[in-house]
Scaffold this motif. Structure first.
Motif, PDB file in Angstrom:
ATOM      1  N   MET A  36      95.522  92.883 -81.503  1.00  0.00           N
ATOM      2  CA  MET A  36      94.459  92.279 -81.981  1.00  0.00           C
ATOM      3  C   MET A  36      92.882  93.495 -82.474  1.00  0.00           C
ATOM      4  O   MET A  36      92.060  93.292 -82.569  1.00  0.00           O
ATOM      5  CB  MET A  36      93.763  91.730 -80.389  1.00  0.00           C
ATOM      6  N   ALA A  37      93.437  94.395 -83.427  1.00  0.00           N
ATOM      7  CA  ALA A  37      92.609  95.344 -83.130  1.00  0.00           C
ATOM      8  C   ALA A  37      92.571  95.303 -85.211  1.00  0.00           C
ATOM      9  O   ALA A  37      91.446  95.645 -85.316  1.00  0.00           O
ATOM     10  CB  ALA A  37      93.260  96.824 -83.352  1.00  0.00           C
ATOM     11  N   ALA A  38      93.300  94.532 -85.653  1.00  0.00           N
ATOM     12  CA  ALA A  38      92.787  93.847 -87.186  1.00  0.00           C
ATOM     13  C   ALA A  38      91.632  93.037 -86.776  1.00  0.00           C
ATOM     14  O   ALA A  38      91.343  92.646 -87.603  1.00  0.00           O
ATOM     15  CB  ALA A  38      93.922  92.736 -87.337  1.00  0.00           C
ATOM     16  N   LEU A  39      91.156  92.680 -85.783  1.00  0.00           N
ATOM     17  CA  LEU A  39      90.475  91.429 -85.206  1.00  0.00           C
ATOM     18  C   LEU A  39      88.318  92.359 -84.995  1.00  0.00           C
ATOM     19  O   LEU A  39      88.102  91.512 -84.810  1.00  0.00           O
ATOM     20  CB  LEU A  39      90.343  90.571 -84.171  1.00  0.00           C
ATOM     21  N   ARG A  40      89.438  93.464 -84.422  1.00  0.00           N
ATOM     22  CA  ARG A  40      87.937  93.762 -83.775  1.00  0.00           C
ATOM     23  C   ARG A  40      87.327  95.510 -84.989  1.00  0.00           C
ATOM     24  O   ARG A  40      88.081  95.919 -85.708  1.00  0.00           O
ATOM     25  CB  ARG A  40      87.819  94.006 -82.685  1.00  0.00           C
ATOM     26  N   GLU A  41      86.140  96.328 -84.942  1.00  0.00           N
ATOM     27  CA  GLU A  41      85.827  97.076 -85.139  1.00  0.00           C
ATOM     28  C   GLU A  41      86.783  98.741 -84.068  1.00  0.00           C
ATOM     29  O   GLU A  41      87.212  98.365 -82.914  1.00  0.00           O
ATOM     30  CB  GLU A  41      84.822  97.331 -85.328  1.00  0.00           C
ATOM     31  N   THR A  42      87.243  99.335 -84.752  1.00  0.00           N
ATOM     32  CA  THR A  42      87.370 100.487 -84.088  1.00  0.00           C
ATOM     33  C   THR A  42      86.422 100.995 -83.342  1.00  0.00           C
ATOM     34  O   THR A  42      85.441 101.611 -83.835  1.00  0.00           O
ATOM     35  CB  THR A  42      88.323 101.281 -85.074  1.00  0.00           C
ATOM     36  N   ALA A  43      86.768 101.362 -82.371  1.00  0.00           N
ATOM     37  CA  ALA A  43      85.447 101.998 -81.250  1.00  0.00           C
ATOM     38  C   ALA A  43      85.392 103.722 -81.601  1.00  0.00           C
ATOM     39  O   ALA A  43      86.541 104.131 -82.056  1.00  0.00           O
ATOM     40  CB  ALA A  43      86.504 101.992 -80.251  1.00  0.00           C
ATOM     41  N   VAL A  44      84.511 104.415 -81.246  1.00  0.00           N
ATOM     42  CA  VAL A  44      84.594 105.285 -81.836  1.00  0.00           C
ATOM     43  C   VAL A  44      85.289 106.293 -81.166  1.00  0.00           C
ATOM     44  O   VAL A  44      85.821 106.291 -78.995  1.00  0.00           O
ATOM     45  CB  VAL A  44      83.346 106.020 -81.151  1.00  0.00           C
ATOM     46  N   ASP A  45      86.137 107.643 -80.833  1.00  0.00           N
ATOM     47  CA  ASP A  45      87.299 107.701 -80.372  1.00  0.00           C
ATOM     48  C   ASP A  45      85.697 109.016 -79.532  1.00  0.00           C
ATOM     49  O   ASP A  45      85.586 109.783 -80.044  1.00  0.00           O
ATOM     50  CB  ASP A  45      88.274 108.605 -81.191  1.00  0.00           C
ATOM     51  N   THR A  46      86.324 108.852 -78.126  1.00  0.00           N
ATOM     52  CA  THR A  46      85.396 109.723 -76.891  1.00  0.00           C
ATOM     53  C   THR A  46      86.718 110.440 -76.180  1.00  0.00           C
ATOM     54  O   THR A  46      85.666 111.657 -75.497  1.00  0.00           O
ATOM     55  CB  THR A  46      84.894 108.920 -76.374  1.00  0.00           C
ATOM     56  N   SER A  47      87.741 110.342 -76.958  1.00  0.00           N
ATOM     57  CA  SER A  47      89.033 110.954 -75.557  1.00  0.00           C
ATOM     58  C   SER A  47      88.209 112.865 -75.953  1.00  0.00           C
ATOM     59  O   SER A  47      88.946 113.436 -75.023  1.00  0.00           O
ATOM     60  CB  SER A  47      90.303 110.714 -75.690  1.00  0.00           C
ATOM     61  N   GLY A  48      88.638 113.037 -76.880  1.00  0.00           N
ATOM     62  CA  GLY A  48      88.041 114.666 -77.502  1.00  0.00           C
ATOM     63  C   GLY A  48      87.238 115.271 -76.713  1.00  0.00           C
ATOM     64  O   GLY A  48      87.137 116.612 -76.574  1.00  0.00           O
ATOM     65  N   ALA A  49      86.410 114.216 -76.271  1.00  0.00           N
ATOM     66  CA  ALA A  49      85.433 115.247 -75.283  1.00  0.00           C
ATOM     67  C   ALA A  49      85.220 114.870 -74.397  1.00  0.00           C
ATOM     68  O   ALA A  49      84.425 114.221 -73.033  1.00  0.00           O
ATOM     69  CB  ALA A  49      83.275 114.541 -76.077  1.00  0.00           C
ATOM     70  N   SER A  50      86.093 114.711 -72.713  1.00  0.00           N
ATOM     71  CA  SER A  50      86.592 113.737 -71.973  1.00  0.00           C
ATOM     72  C   SER A  50      86.480 114.890 -70.831  1.00  0.00           C
ATOM     73  O   SER A  50      86.533 116.718 -71.114  1.00  0.00           O
ATOM     74  CB  SER A  50      87.828 113.300 -71.954  1.00  0.00           C
ATOM     75  N   ARG A  51      85.692 114.670 -69.875  1.00  0.00           N
ATOM     76  CA  ARG A  51      85.796 116.211 -68.336  1.00  0.00           C
ATOM     77  C   ARG A  51      87.257 116.309 -68.451  1.00  0.00           C
ATOM     78  O   ARG A  51      87.156 117.686 -68.039  1.00  0.00           O
ATOM     79  CB  ARG A  51      85.158 115.211 -66.719  1.00  0.00           C
ATOM     80  N   PRO A  52      88.387 115.900 -68.527  1.00  0.00           N
ATOM     81  CA  PRO A  52      89.441 116.357 -68.119  1.00  0.00           C
ATOM     82  C   PRO A  52      89.758 117.311 -68.949  1.00  0.00           C
ATOM     83  O   PRO A  52      90.568 119.126 -68.522  1.00  0.00           O
ATOM     84  CB  PRO A  52      90.654 115.288 -67.799  1.00  0.00           C
ATOM     85  N   ARG A  53      89.797 117.367 -70.389  1.00  0.00           N
ATOM     86  CA  ARG A  53      90.243 118.286 -71.334  1.00  0.00           C
ATOM     87  C   ARG A  53      88.508 119.442 -71.192  1.00  0.00           C
ATOM     88  O   ARG A  53      89.124 120.891 -71.661  1.00  0.00           O
ATOM     89  CB  ARG A  53      89.316 117.244 -72.829  1.00  0.00           C
ATOM     90  N   ALA A  54      87.728 119.304 -70.772  1.00  0.00           N
ATOM     91  CA  ALA A  54      86.614 120.141 -71.140  1.00  0.00           C
ATOM     92  C   ALA A  54      87.353 121.418 -69.601  1.00  0.00           C
ATOM     93  O   ALA A  54      87.424 122.576 -69.286  1.00  0.00           O
ATOM     94  CB  ALA A  54      84.945 119.863 -70.039  1.00  0.00           C
ATOM     95  N   VAL A  55      87.178 120.862 -68.606  1.00  0.00           N
ATOM     96  CA  VAL A  55      87.950 121.206 -67.253  1.00  0.00           C
ATOM     97  C   VAL A  55      88.703 122.410 -67.749  1.00  0.00           C
ATOM     98  O   VAL A  55      89.673 123.641 -67.209  1.00  0.00           O
ATOM     99  CB  VAL A  55      88.053 120.373 -65.633  1.00  0.00           C
ATOM    100  N   ALA A  56      90.634 121.614 -68.520  1.00  0.00           N
ATOM    101  CA  ALA A  56      91.521 122.056 -68.180  1.00  0.00           C
ATOM    102  C   ALA A  56      91.276 123.312 -69.592  1.00  0.00           C
ATOM    103  O   ALA A  56      92.297 124.337 -69.505  1.00  0.00           O
ATOM    104  CB  ALA A  56      92.145 121.461 -69.536  1.00  0.00           C
ATOM    105  N   GLY A  57      90.445 123.415 -70.740  1.00  0.00           N
ATOM    106  CA  GLY A  57      89.867 124.070 -71.602  1.00  0.00           C
ATOM    107  C   GLY A  57      89.765 125.221 -71.087  1.00  0.00           C
ATOM    108  O   GLY A  57      89.696 126.773 -71.263  1.00  0.00           O
TER     109      GLY A  57
END
Length: 650
Positions: free
Chosen positions: A397-418
C-alpha cells in the motif's frame, strides 16, 4: 537470467553515480589491507632469502642458552661464550671448521665527519671471520683485515659515508678508534642488511675494543663436514658443550634473525598500515549503509509496486543484496589490484628515500588475496543488510501514499540509550586514565564513546540541522530551505552521512592530540627532573648508535666552565631472577644534576656493593633500605647488593 537479477542490474545502472562512492569506499579499504599483507609477505620473503644466503655455510651456532631481557629492551642480551670452545668443537668428528663471532656496537664516521646510520637500525662491529663459508659477509672489493687498525665495511655504509678503500676514518666503539678501510663487503648479496652498518676488524682488535675481556665471543659458527646434516651436527655438539651453552642449527639461527626483524620493524610497519585500512573500512561501513538507505528510501514506491505485483519480501531483500554483492565483488577485486600496486609503489619508494630493502619480486600469497576479498564483501553486505531488510518490509500500500517522514532517529529510547552509552564511556575512560591507568580500559571507553556518538547522532542531528540550517532560508532562498527540510526528513540518514566525516576527523585529532600530549609530557618530565644546563648525547635514537665514550664525562668535568658533569650508562641484569634495566652512574654527581625527589637512605654510600632503586620499583618488590638483592649480570657472574637508597622520582 532471473527477474530479480535483471532488476538489480537495472538498479545499478540507474544509480551508478550514487554507487560510485560505495565502490570507492570498498576499494580503498581493500587496497590498503591487500597492500599491507602483500608488502609484509614480500619483506619477510626477502629477509628470509637474504639471511638464508648470508648463513648458508653455517650449519650450527654455539651460543649461551641464557638471555637476560628487561622490559622495553627488545631481544635481550645473551651471555658470551668462551672462545676456547672453538678448539673443542674443531676436534669433534663431523666438524669441518669453527670460528668465533665477536659482536659489538661500532659507528663509523663518514668522510664529512658525520656518523653513518644509527637512526634506529644498529651500527655493528665485529671480527672478520676468515672462513668465507662461515662469514655472513662476502668480500666484494679489496681484502680482509690482516693487521691492527685495518677494517672491512659493508658497501652500503661506505657509499653513504663517501668512503673508499684506503681511507682512514674513526670507529666509535664507543671509544674512538682509527681504522683504515681495506675492503668492502656485501651481506646476502646486498650492499648491507637494510640500514644496518657493519665494520669487520681483526680478531685481536675486536676482542680489545668490543668485549669486556679477551677470550669472549657472542657465538661460535660451525661448518659441518661432508655427509653430516645440520641436525646431526647439533646432536654431536650438544654432549661436549658446558652447562649454559647450547647449539642450534644454522636454519634456526637464520629464522631467528628473520623473526627478530619481523618483531622489531615489520610488525610496527604493517600495524601502521593496517590502522589506515581499518579506518578506511570503518568509514566505508557508514558510507555504504548510507548509500543503500538513500537508494531504498528513493525506491519505496518501486518496491511497493513489486510487492503489489506478487514479489515476496525475500525477493525484494535479495534483489537489494544482489546489488550490494555486485558492488562488493567488483570493488574488492579492483581493491586487490590496487593493493598490489600499493605494495609495488612502497617497494620502489623506500630505496628512493634512502631506505633500501632486500631485492626481490612481490610475493602474492593466496591468503593475502583471499582475506581482503572476504573482508570487502562482508563489510559491504553487512552494511547493506539493514537497508535491504527494510526494503523487503515495504508494504504494497506504500505505492498509494506519500512516504511518512522518518522520526525514528530522534526517538526517546534512542536518546536514553545514547545517553547511557555516553555516560558509561566517560566513566570507563576516566577510570582507565585517572583511577587505575589501563590501556585496555581507555580503549574500551573510546569504543563505547564511538558507539554513543553513532546512537546519539540522529538525535543530535535534528537539533543541529535546525540551528545551523536556520540561516539557509535567508541566505539561499528556496534552495536553502529545501536543503534544511531534506536533512530533517531523515535524521538517521543525516547522521550516517556525518559519521564517516566524524571518524576521519576523530582519527586526525587522535594523532594530533597524542603527538602534542607526548611532547608536552616529555617537556614537563625533563624540565621537572633535569637540573643541569646542558645535555650531551648521540644523535641517534633507539638502540642504533654506539653511545658515548665512558671517558667523555670526565673530560667535560675538567673544563673550567663546568661545575658538575655526570655520565649515564645503561645495562641489564637479572634482579632476583627478573630482567631489569640498570643505570650506571656516579650517584653523588647525579643528585646534583637531576631532581630525584625524596631520597630515603644515602646516595653517598653506595660503594661497590650498594644500589639505589626508585620508589615504584621498591614498592613493587617490597624492598627498603638495608634489604639485599641478587643481581646476575650478562657475563654470568652473580653478586648480592644492598639497597642503600630509595629515591622518589625516576
Amino acid at each position: 537470467m532471473s527477474a530479480s537479477l535483471r532488476l538489480s542490474l537495472s538498479s545499478l545502472r540507474a544509480h551508478r553515480r550514487r554507487f560510485a562512492g560505495t565502490f570507492l569506499a570498498v576499494f580503498l579499504g581493500v587496497a590498503f589491507l591487500a597492500g599491507t599483507l602483500v608488502m609484509g609477505d614480500t619483506l619477510r620473503a626477502s629477509f628470509d632469502s637474504m639471511f638464508g644466503k648470508a648463513t648458508d655455510g653455517t650449519d650450527a651456532v654455539v651460543r649461551s642458552a641464557d638471555v637476560i631481557t628487561a622490559a622495553g629492551e627488545g631481544q635481550g642480551v645473551r651471555r658470551p661464550v668462551d672462545t676456547a670452545l672453538v678448539r673443542t668443537v674443531e676436534r669433534l668428528p663431523g666438524v669441518a671448521a669453527a670460528a668465533p663471532d665477536i659482536q659489538g656496537a661500532g659507528q663509523l664516521l663518514g668522510r664529512d665527519g658525520e656518523p653513518i646510520g644509527g637512526q634506529g637500525p644498529p651500527t655493528l662491529a665485529g671480527n672478520w671471520i676468515t672462513d668465507p663459508k662461515l662469514n655472513p659477509y662476502r668480500l666484494a672489493e679489496g681484502r680482509a683485515p690482516a693487521r691492527s687498525g685495518e677494517a672491512v665495511v659493508n658497501r652500503g655504509a661506505a657509499k653513504k659515508g663517501g668512503l673508499r678503500i684506503g681511507d682512514t676514518t674513526t670507529l666509535r666503539t664507543p671509544d674512538p678508534v682509527k681504522v683504515t678501510i681495506v675492503g668492502l663487503a656485501t651481506f646476502g648479496g646486498e650492499d648491507g642488511m637494510a640500514q644496518v652498518t657493519f665494520t669487520g676488524l681483526t680478531q685481536a682488535d675486536a676482542e680489545k675494543y668490543l668485549t669486556a675481556r679477551p677470550g669472549e665471543a657472542a657465538s661460535i659458527g660451525v661448518r659441518a663436514g661432508p655427509g653430516v646434516s645440520q641436525a646431526e651436527l647439533v646432536r654431536r655438539l650438544t654432549p661436549v658443550l658446558p652447562k649454559g651453552v647450547e647449539a642450534i642449527t644454522g636454519q634456526e639461527a637464520a629464522r631467528e634473525n628473520t623473526d627478530m626483524v619481523s618483531s622489531q620493524f615489520l610488525t610496527v610497519f604493517t600495524t601502521f598500515l593496517l590502522v589506515f585500512s581499518g579506518v578506511a573500512l570503518l568509514v566505508a561501513t557508514f558510507s555504504i549503509h548510507n548509500t543503500f538507505a538513500i537508494v531504498v528510501a528513493q525506491r519505496t514506491r518501486e518496491n511497493a509496486l513489486l510487492r503489489a505485483l506478487g514479489a515476496s519480501r525475500r525477493q525484494v531483500t535479495a534483489a537489494t543484496l544482489v546489488e550490494a554483492s555486485a558492488v562488493a565483488l567488483t570493488a574488492s577485486a579492483a581493491g586487490l589490484a590496487g593493493g598490489i600496486g600499493i605494495a609495488a609503489g612502497l617497494q620502489a619508494l623506500f630505496p628512493a628515500i634512502g631506505f633500501p630493502f632486500p631485492e626481490g619480486s612481490l610475493v602474492v600469497r593466496l591468503l593475502s588475496m583471499a582475506l581482503p576479498l572476504v573482508v570487502g564483501v562482508v563489510v559491504c553486505l553487512g552494511s547493506a543488510l539493514t537497508p535491504a531488510v527494510r526494503a523487503g518490509r515495504t508494504a504494497p500500500m506504500a505505492a498509494l501514499r506519500e512516504t511518512a517522514v522518518d522520526t525514528s532517529g530522534a526517538s526517546r529510547p534512542r536518546a536514553v540509550a545514547g545517553a547511557v552509552l555516553a555516560a558509561t564511556a566517560v566513566a570507563v575512560t576516566l577510570a582507565g586514565v585517572l583511577v587505575s591507568p589501563s590501556v585496555w580500559a581507555a580503549g574500551v571507553g573510546a569504543v563505547l564513546a564511538l558507539a554513543a556518538f553513532v546512537v546519539l547522532g540522529p538525535v543530535a542531528s535534528a537539533t543541529a540541522v535546525r540551528l545551523l540550517g536556520s540561516p539557509l532560508g535567508r541566505l539561499r532562498g528556496i534552495t536553502g530551505g529545501l536543503a534544511r527540510r531534506n536533512a530533517l526528513r531523515s535524521p538517521k540518514r543525516t547522521a550516517a552521512t556525518a559519521s564517516a566525516l566524524m571518524i576521519g576527523v576523530a582519527v586526525v585529532s587522535l594523532f594530533t592530540v597524542f603527538g602534542a600530549s607526548l611532547k608536552a609530557t616529555m617537556d614537563q618530565t625533563v624540565s621537572r627532573s633535569f637540573a643541569g644546563d646542558l645535555a650531551v648525547s648521540t644523535p641517534s635514537f633507539g638502540a642504533g648508535g654506539s653511545g658515548l665514550s665512558p671517558r667523555l664525562a670526565g673530560a667535560i668535568q675538567r673544563l673550567p666552565e663546568v661545575d658538575t658533569a655526570v655520565g649515564l650508562g645503561r645495562g641489564v641484569a637479572e634482579v632476583d631472577g627478573e630482567g631489569r634495566a640498570l643505570t650506571i652512574t656516579d650517584p653523588v654527581a647525579l643528585a646534583r644534576t637531576f631532581d630525584l625527589g625524596t631520597v630515603d637512605g644515602s646516595l653517598n654510600g653506595l660503594g661497590t656493593d650498594g644500589i639505589a632503586v626508585t620508589r615504584d620499583e621498591a614498592d613493587r618488590r617490597g624492598l627498603t633500605t638495608g634489604d639485599r638483592a641478587r643481581l646476575t649480570f650478562t657475563d654470568g657472574t652473580t653478586r648480592t647488593f644492598t639497597v642503600r637508597a630509595v629515591y622518589g622520582r625516576s
